[in-house]
Write a protein that holds these residues in place. Structure first.
Motif, PDB file in Angstrom:
ATOM      1  N   ARG A 150     -70.588  46.245 -67.921  1.00 48.17           N
ATOM      2  CA  ARG A 150     -69.463  45.501 -67.367  1.00 48.17           C
ATOM      3  C   ARG A 150     -69.834  44.010 -67.239  1.00 48.17           C
ATOM      4  N   ARG A 151     -68.890  43.165 -67.444  1.00 47.80           N
ATOM      5  CA  ARG A 151     -69.126  41.723 -67.441  1.00 47.80           C
ATOM      6  C   ARG A 151     -69.637  41.266 -66.078  1.00 47.80           C
ATOM      7  N   GLY A 152     -70.655  40.416 -66.101  1.00 48.96           N
ATOM      8  CA  GLY A 152     -71.153  39.834 -64.864  1.00 48.96           C
ATOM      9  C   GLY A 152     -72.079  40.726 -64.066  1.00 48.96           C
ATOM     10  N   ASN A 153     -72.509  41.859 -64.629  1.00 50.34           N
ATOM     11  CA  ASN A 153     -73.425  42.742 -63.906  1.00 50.34           C
ATOM     12  C   ASN A 153     -74.814  42.102 -63.858  1.00 50.34           C
ATOM     13  N   PRO A 154     -75.324  41.726 -62.680  1.00 47.01           N
ATOM     14  CA  PRO A 154     -76.630  41.060 -62.619  1.00 47.01           C
ATOM     15  C   PRO A 154     -77.797  41.978 -62.934  1.00 47.01           C
ATOM     16  N   LEU A 155     -77.556  43.300 -62.915  1.00 52.45           N
ATOM     17  CA  LEU A 155     -78.620  44.267 -63.178  1.00 52.45           C
ATOM     18  C   LEU A 155     -78.536  44.846 -64.584  1.00 52.45           C
ATOM     19  N   LEU A 156     -77.706  44.246 -65.433  1.00 53.16           N
ATOM     20  CA  LEU A 156     -77.422  44.802 -66.757  1.00 53.16           C
ATOM     21  C   LEU A 156     -78.680  45.172 -67.535  1.00 53.16           C
ATOM     22  N   GLU A 157     -79.582  44.222 -67.747  1.00 55.82           N
ATOM     23  CA  GLU A 157     -80.722  44.459 -68.630  1.00 55.82           C
ATOM     24  C   GLU A 157     -81.655  45.540 -68.083  1.00 55.82           C
ATOM     25  N   VAL A 158     -81.871  45.533 -66.760  1.00 50.98           N
ATOM     26  CA  VAL A 158     -82.774  46.523 -66.171  1.00 50.98           C
ATOM     27  C   VAL A 158     -82.133  47.906 -66.194  1.00 50.98           C
ATOM     28  N   GLU A 159     -80.859  47.991 -65.830  1.00 50.89           N
ATOM     29  CA  GLU A 159     -80.171  49.281 -65.855  1.00 50.89           C
ATOM     30  C   GLU A 159     -80.115  49.847 -67.265  1.00 50.89           C
ATOM     31  N   ALA A 160     -79.763  49.008 -68.225  1.00 44.88           N
ATOM     32  CA  ALA A 160     -79.648  49.470 -69.610  1.00 44.88           C
ATOM     33  C   ALA A 160     -81.008  49.873 -70.162  1.00 44.88           C
ATOM     34  N   GLY A 161     -82.058  49.089 -69.867  1.00 43.38           N
ATOM     35  CA  GLY A 161     -83.401  49.437 -70.339  1.00 43.38           C
ATOM     36  C   GLY A 161     -83.875  50.756 -69.765  1.00 43.38           C
ATOM     37  N   ALA A 162     -83.622  50.976 -68.458  1.00 40.34           N
ATOM     38  CA  ALA A 162     -84.013  52.242 -67.840  1.00 40.34           C
ATOM     39  C   ALA A 162     -83.283  53.411 -68.487  1.00 40.34           C
ATOM     40  N   ALA A 163     -82.011  53.209 -68.834  1.00 36.72           N
ATOM     41  CA  ALA A 163     -81.235  54.281 -69.467  1.00 36.72           C
ATOM     42  C   ALA A 163     -81.734  54.585 -70.868  1.00 36.72           C
ATOM     43  N   VAL A 164     -82.329  53.601 -71.565  1.00 39.80           N
ATOM     44  CA  VAL A 164     -82.889  53.881 -72.893  1.00 39.80           C
ATOM     45  C   VAL A 164     -84.085  54.828 -72.758  1.00 39.80           C
ATOM     46  N   HIS A 165     -84.929  54.616 -71.742  1.00 35.12           N
ATOM     47  CA  HIS A 165     -86.014  55.571 -71.492  1.00 35.12           C
ATOM     48  C   HIS A 165     -85.438  56.969 -71.297  1.00 35.12           C
ATOM     49  N   GLU A 166     -84.404  57.077 -70.475  1.00 37.67           N
ATOM     50  CA  GLU A 166     -83.766  58.370 -70.218  1.00 37.67           C
ATOM     51  C   GLU A 166     -83.186  58.953 -71.505  1.00 37.67           C
ATOM     52  N   LEU A 167     -82.604  58.094 -72.329  1.00 35.60           N
ATOM     53  CA  LEU A 167     -82.013  58.561 -73.593  1.00 35.60           C
ATOM     54  C   LEU A 167     -83.075  59.173 -74.493  1.00 35.60           C
ATOM     55  N   LEU A 168     -84.230  58.524 -74.616  1.00 36.70           N
ATOM     56  CA  LEU A 168     -85.273  59.050 -75.493  1.00 36.70           C
ATOM     57  C   LEU A 168     -85.773  60.405 -75.013  1.00 36.70           C
ATOM     58  N   VAL A 169     -85.896  60.566 -73.705  1.00 34.87           N
ATOM     59  CA  VAL A 169     -86.325  61.857 -73.165  1.00 34.87           C
ATOM     60  C   VAL A 169     -85.260  62.922 -73.425  1.00 34.87           C
ATOM     61  N   SER A 170     -83.992  62.582 -73.193  1.00 34.50           N
ATOM     62  CA  SER A 170     -82.929  63.569 -73.383  1.00 34.50           C
ATOM     63  C   SER A 170     -82.782  63.948 -74.851  1.00 34.50           C
ATOM     64  N   LEU A 171     -82.983  62.993 -75.765  1.00 32.95           N
ATOM     65  CA  LEU A 171     -82.914  63.319 -77.189  1.00 32.95           C
ATOM     66  C   LEU A 171     -84.067  64.225 -77.595  1.00 32.95           C
ATOM     67  N   ARG A 172     -85.237  63.990 -77.031  1.00 29.02           N
ATOM     68  CA  ARG A 172     -86.395  64.856 -77.309  1.00 29.02           C
ATOM     69  C   ARG A 172     -86.124  66.282 -76.835  1.00 29.02           C
ATOM     70  N   ARG A 173     -85.521  66.406 -75.666  1.00 25.63           N
ATOM     71  CA  ARG A 173     -85.234  67.738 -75.134  1.00 25.63           C
ATOM     72  C   ARG A 173     -84.089  68.421 -75.873  1.00 25.63           C
ATOM     73  N   ALA A 174     -83.181  67.628 -76.448  1.00 20.94           N
ATOM     74  CA  ALA A 174     -81.999  68.195 -77.098  1.00 20.94           C
ATOM     75  C   ALA A 174     -82.238  68.610 -78.542  1.00 20.94           C
TER      76      ALA A 174
END
Length: 292
Positions: A136-160
């Motif tokens: 969302r526009r103007g989210n001050p936590l964008l980069e950290v939130e998105a980066g953390a979710a990429v870690h989660e994505l890689l784990v979920s793809l490995r499990r899937a």
């Protein structure tokens, strides 16, 4: 006809040093136009949730893609892909960072296996949805939130992955069950009707490490629990986790943990009479200590 939504980000050098930086995310549906031929300088995970299409391999072959599937796009590798006439439902995440090297070494990212059948995409889609919400526009936590979710994505793809059962790899399950028995790698392999080389290949593929490394992690985790929650002598702890020689156990512990068992106990030890449990608690219903 097709629908598409995407956002692209420019994380700072500090965000790259977090390990993984998200460069973009997209949700697309329908008879999408083909992508490529092109070559990128970063990674992309393309999750095909449903539908079918094709992927142009570097060797010139056109491989069929049927959802649920994962298409790995890795830096420096030419690629070309697209949905079939009936279209598909696709999500994609662009990412980069120094942690991609380690994730590749551990087998979470597979440059030599660009097409990976998946059993289910609900968990990867949930991780991608977190990136979408952070965009969302103007989210001050964008980069950290998105980066953390990429870690989660890689784990979920490995499990899937379709070649991994819902409870994990049966070989790894059996090794974990027998981890505290004083067995050699050859003896563990024999129990599964495998050669040591076959066991090493299976564990490397499933856990990204050697059988010794996998067993050592389980044994040391249990040793830490015993050191922190009991008064057992170090020699007794060593025997309980599969080492008859306490001096050898102490050397292994110090090399892997970074401190000797006695020092770990001095730092982490606490008395929990009657309070220790091996059952993993439900995060929705955590154990509570009653008030006196």
């Amino acid at each position: 006809m097709y629908d598409t939504w995407m956002r692209f980000f420019s994380p700072s050098p500090q965000h790259h040093r977090l390990g993984l930086a998200c460069l973009g995310v997209g949700l697309q549906h329908g008879a999408l136009p083909a992508v490529g031929p092109r070559t990128l300088d970063h990674h992309v995970a393309v999750v095909v949730n449903a539908g079918s299409g094709w992927f142009g391999a570097p060797d010139g072959r056109r491989l069929p893609v049927t959802g649920p599937s994962l298409i790995w796009l890795t830096p420096g590798t030419p690629h070309h892909y697209g949905a079939g006439p009936g279209g598909w439902d696709e999500s994609f995440v662009d990412f980069t960072g120094p942690a991609t090297t380690t994730y590749t070494e551990l087998g979470y990212i597979e440059p030599d296996r660009p097409l990976v059948p998946l059993s289910d995409t609900s968990a990867p889609r949930a991780a991608i949805a977190r990136i979408v919400r952070s965009a969302r526009r103007g989210n001050p936590l964008l980069e950290v939130e998105a980066g953390a979710a990429v870690h989660e994505l890689l784990v979920s793809l490995r499990r899937a992955r379709a070649d991994v059962g819902p409870d994990g790899d049966p070989v790894l399950q059996a090794l974990a069950r027998d981890a505290f028995q004083p067995l050699s790698v050859a003896e563990h392999a024999a129990r599964h009707g495998m050669t040591p080389a076959e066991l090493r290949t299976a564990v490397r593929r499933g856990a990204g490490c050697s059988p010794k490394g996998y067993l050592l992690g389980i044994r040391l985790g249990r040793a830490k629990e015993l050191l922190a929650t009991t008064d057992l002598p170090v020699a007794s702890v060593a025997r309980r986790v599969g080492y008859e020689d306490p001096a050898y156990f102490s050397r292994l512990f110090a090399r892997r943990v970074g401190t000797a068992p006695v020092r770990f106990r001095a730092q982490q030890g606490r008395s929990v009479p009657g309070g220790w449990s091996d059952r993993v608690p439900d995060p929705r219903d955590p154990p509570m200590i009653p008030r006196p």
